[in-house]
Design an enzyme around this catalytic site. Structure first.
Site: not given
Ligand code: PGA
Length: 250
Positions: A9, A11, A95, A97, A166, A172, A211
């Site tokens: 991904n 991003k 996702h 985010e 996730e 991150g 991560s």
């Protein structure tokens, strides 16, 4: 035995020169395929470049979100058909985010998943709890609500999907879930799915994300219910992403 999948991904990262370098390295190393599947989910403007560089290789590609609508007056949105025009196989949906920064509800995510499947794409449905929710002891409740919103829309969509667990607190942050913490939630997801469709639950690929690095990938992928990974930061570094793909190939 479920096949493993490692999906990058990117991003909102990339650039034409840098993408070429990264994709060329991937093609050189794993373009002919291996015992795990591999894909990259890139920003919309780079789909054409990605298609050009990955076409005919064993590496699949996809996008990071899509519209729940087929076409129309939805400024800034991108439909499933547009993604298949550029050879996408995968698209991320829900996702964390997108959920937290762009207000995507469980119901909106379910609608996007259906739009993806109807358009011939394989959606990667992302589920995950925040740190506050984990510490409050409601991880399973949150994951169940996220999953149930999709199953409520019918099992036809999920039958063609991949799931990615996730934990938001691991994305991150450098803070990975322990293999056991991840395994527990993966097993929970599979059991809950089995309540609706036992055969689908058995064959569903459930990826872990948050991560994942070359150093922890093998141990995570060694857990019974972990079928690969969704990789953010480490997917931007060819060597790291390749090492994670190697770990998935066992
Ligand atoms: P990370 O991101 O690997 O950088 O933690 C994972 C993701 O957001 O998909």
């Amino acid at each position: 035995m479920r096949r493993k999948l490692v999906a990058g991904n990117w991003k909102m990262h990339g650039g034409l020169a840098r993408n070429r370098e990264l994709l060329d390295s991937l093609v050189q190393a794993i373009g002919k395929g291996g015992s795990a599947d591999c894909a990259v989910c890139v920003p919309f403007p780079y789909l054409a470049q990605t298609q050009e560089l990955l076409k005919g290789t064993a590496i699949a590609w996809g996008a990071q979100t899509l519209s729940e609508h087929g076409q129309g007056a939805y400024t800034g949105e991108v439909s499933a058909a547009m993604l298949t025009d550029f050879g996408c196989r995968y698209v991320l949906v829900g996702h964390s985010e997108r959920r937290s920064l762009y207000g995507e509800s469980n119901e909106a995510v379910a609608a996007k998943l259906l739009a993806a499947v109807q358009g011939g794409l394989t959606p990667v449905l992302c589920l995950g709890e925040t740190l506050e929710q984990r510490e409050g002891g409601i991880t399973e409740k949150i994951i169940a609500a996220q999953l149930d919103a999709v199953t409520a829309a019918g099992m036809n969509g999920l039958a063609k999907a991949v799931i990615a667990y996730e934990p938001v607190w691991a994305i991150g942050t450098g803070r990975t879930a322990t293999p056991q913490q991840a395994q527990d939630v993966h097993a929970f997801i599979r059991t809950r799915l089995a309540g609706s469709d036992a055969a689908l639950a058995q064959r569903m690929q459930i990826l872990y994300g948050g991560s994942v690095k070359p150093q922890n990938a093998a141990e995570l992928f060694g857990m019974t219910d972990i079928d690969g990974g969704l990789i953010g930061g480490a997917s931007l570094v060819a060597q790291d992403f390749l090492a994670i793909c190697t770990a998935a190939a066992g």
